[in-house]
Design a protein around this motif. Structure first.
Motif, PDB file in Angstrom:
ATOM      1  N   GLU A  98       0.824  -1.208   0.000  1.00  0.00           N
ATOM      2  CA  GLU A  98       0.000   0.000   0.000  1.00  0.00           C
ATOM      3  C   GLU A  98       0.858   1.258   0.000  1.00  0.00           C
ATOM      4  O   GLU A  98       0.506   2.257  -0.621  1.00  0.00           O
ATOM      5  N   LYS A  99       1.981   1.210   0.688  1.00  0.00           N
ATOM      6  CA  LYS A  99       2.905   2.353   0.696  1.00  0.00           C
ATOM      7  C   LYS A  99       3.455   2.587  -0.714  1.00  0.00           C
ATOM      8  O   LYS A  99       3.522   3.726  -1.184  1.00  0.00           O
ATOM      9  N   ALA A 100       3.833   1.503  -1.390  1.00  0.00           N
ATOM     10  CA  ALA A 100       4.375   1.614  -2.748  1.00  0.00           C
ATOM     11  C   ALA A 100       3.333   2.140  -3.725  1.00  0.00           C
ATOM     12  O   ALA A 100       3.636   2.980  -4.582  1.00  0.00           O
ATOM     13  N   VAL A 101       2.098   1.672  -3.603  1.00  0.00           N
ATOM     14  CA  VAL A 101       1.029   2.095  -4.512  1.00  0.00           C
ATOM     15  C   VAL A 101       0.774   3.599  -4.388  1.00  0.00           C
ATOM     16  O   VAL A 101       0.463   4.256  -5.378  1.00  0.00           O
ATOM     17  N   ALA A 111      10.464   1.993  -5.233  1.00  0.00           N
ATOM     18  CA  ALA A 111      11.259   0.777  -5.432  1.00  0.00           C
ATOM     19  C   ALA A 111      11.673   0.170  -4.097  1.00  0.00           C
ATOM     20  O   ALA A 111      11.669  -1.058  -3.934  1.00  0.00           O
ATOM     21  N   LYS A 112      11.988   1.018  -3.125  1.00  0.00           N
ATOM     22  CA  LYS A 112      12.354   0.537  -1.791  1.00  0.00           C
ATOM     23  C   LYS A 112      11.193  -0.220  -1.149  1.00  0.00           C
ATOM     24  O   LYS A 112      11.374  -1.306  -0.602  1.00  0.00           O
ATOM     25  N   TRP A 113       9.983   0.345  -1.220  1.00  0.00           N
ATOM     26  CA  TRP A 113       8.818  -0.298  -0.611  1.00  0.00           C
ATOM     27  C   TRP A 113       8.435  -1.573  -1.362  1.00  0.00           C
ATOM     28  O   TRP A 113       8.018  -2.552  -0.748  1.00  0.00           O
ATOM     29  N   LEU A 114       8.592  -1.564  -2.675  1.00  0.00           N
ATOM     30  CA  LEU A 114       8.310  -2.777  -3.455  1.00  0.00           C
ATOM     31  C   LEU A 114       9.281  -3.895  -3.085  1.00  0.00           C
ATOM     32  O   LEU A 114       8.892  -5.061  -2.980  1.00  0.00           O
TER      33      LEU A 114
END
Length: 179
Positions: A98-101, A111-114
């Motif tokens: 959810e953070k990445a989205v 990219a870090k969150w993914l």
């Protein structure tokens, strides 16, 4: 859904968090208390967008992965340990996806969150043991969706949905609300 949990009064959120904090304080190695508290912080973050709440929720969940009831053990407590690890990794994967989205594509932060989400999905894969598990297929689909690969994500989600809803005649099909 968050309004249902807290009601329309933000004081309810504070009360819920205070009660969960107290429970965790009284039994500091209880995974259920930690997960409840982490979830409450995450839900409050979802409303307020206060990064401190996000960080607290994630930190509590990561810390709970080291609690005795979430370690990989043999014997009668093995199933409890498995469920706790599964729940914590699921919570973290959801937070990270959810953070990445929420971030723009091509962003280094995204990219870090993914990458963090991918690590959590890897941990779920290790727990479930089969890449063909419908829940893992669902998580791969969610990760593809977060990466912006809509076509591939839809295929994965449909495969997971079909596997989860296929049932034996006369039985109630399984349904995953996240799917």
């Amino acid at each position: 859904a968050v309004v249902q949990l807290y009601g329309k009064d933000s004081k309810n959120a504070e009360k819920a968090i205070a009660a969960a904090e107290k429970a965790k304080q009284l039994d500091s190695n209880n995974v259920s208390y930690a997960l409840t508290l982490a979830d409450l912080y995450y839900k409050r973050y979802s409303i307020s967008k206060d990064e401190n709440d996000f960080r607290k929720g994630v930190d509590i969940a990561i810390e709970a992965l080291s609690f005795p009831d979430s370690l990989d053990v043999k014997g009668p407590r093995a199933r409890i340990s498995f469920i706790n690890r599964y729940s914590l990794h699921t919570f973290l994967a959801n937070c990270f996806i959810e953070k990445a989205v929420a971030l723009t594509s091509g962003d280094a932060e995204k990219a870090k969150w993914l990458q963090k989400a991918e690590q959590e999905i890897h941990e779920l894969n290790q727990l479930l043991g089969s890449a063909e598990n419908p829940y893992l297929i669902m998580w791969r689909g969610r990760l593809l969706l977060a990466e912006g690969k809509l076509s591939e994500a839809v295929v994965q989600m449909n495969v997971a949905y079909d596997a989860l809803t296929a049932g034996v005649a006369g039985e109630q099909p399984q349904v995953d609300m996240q799917l």
